[in-house]
Design a protein around this motif. Structure first.
Motif: not given
Length: 172
Positions: A85-92, A124-133, A137-139
């Motif tokens: 859920d936490a990962v999904a919220e970062v992406l949302l 988008f992929g780089a931004r999503a990974v940066a936000e998760l980091e 998170w490691v993604a």
């Protein structure tokens, strides 16, 4: 339509290390239930445990016999679901449509997000990974087009189909 597959390696280990930062850098294995009633098996392990010979899928008893200094940790199903859920919220926070990728199990987890129109997939992929980091998170991210069949795009298209049938922004 382009779908970002957000891959989180060693997801149960990441959760355990978030819960107990003292586990970082130490030989740790995450125990889970084996198939068909088998005893506990290794579902994730740290690099330090891997260096000692511990492998995913190995029986926990065999791993302990091989490396008695390895610490055995179990991650509760509620913690796995909460982390997904936490990962999904970062992406949302970045896109409108996210699929959690199903209930987390095994050593890895993936979530799927529709790449916004007008946005380069790599950006988008780089931004999503940066936000998760930033969230701890490691993604990794991979972008797939709906017209290019591959195992990842098949999974992405399945996720996209589930998203389009879902009335909510967050699908299970």
């Amino acid at each position: 339509m382009r779908i970002a597959c957000i891959y989180l390696p060693q997801f149960p280990l990441q959760i355990a290390q978030r819960q107990d930062p003292g586990l970082r850098g130490r030989p740790v294995l995450i125990a889970g239930l084996g198939a068909r009633g088998a005893g506990p098996v290794v579902i994730a392990c740290s690099r330090a445990a891997h260096a000692l010979g511990v492998r995913i899928g190995m029986a926990v008893t065999a791993a302990r016999a091989l490396a008695d200094q390895v610490q055995v940790v179990a991650v509760e199903a509620d913690a796995l679901a909460g982390a997904a859920d936490a990962v999904a919220e970062v992406l949302l926070a970045q896109v409108e449509r996210v699929d959690r990728g199903g209930p987390p199990h095994g050593s890895h987890h993936a979530a799927y997000a529709e790449v916004p129109l007008g946005c380069r997939g790599a950006t988008f992929g780089a931004r999503a990974v940066a936000e998760l980091e930033r969230a701890g998170w490691v993604a990794r991210a991979r972008i797939e087009s709906a017209g290019r069949p591959s195992p990842a795009s098949t999974a992405a298209m399945t996720a996209a189909s589930a998203m389009s049938r879902s009335s909510t922004k967050l699908a299970w």
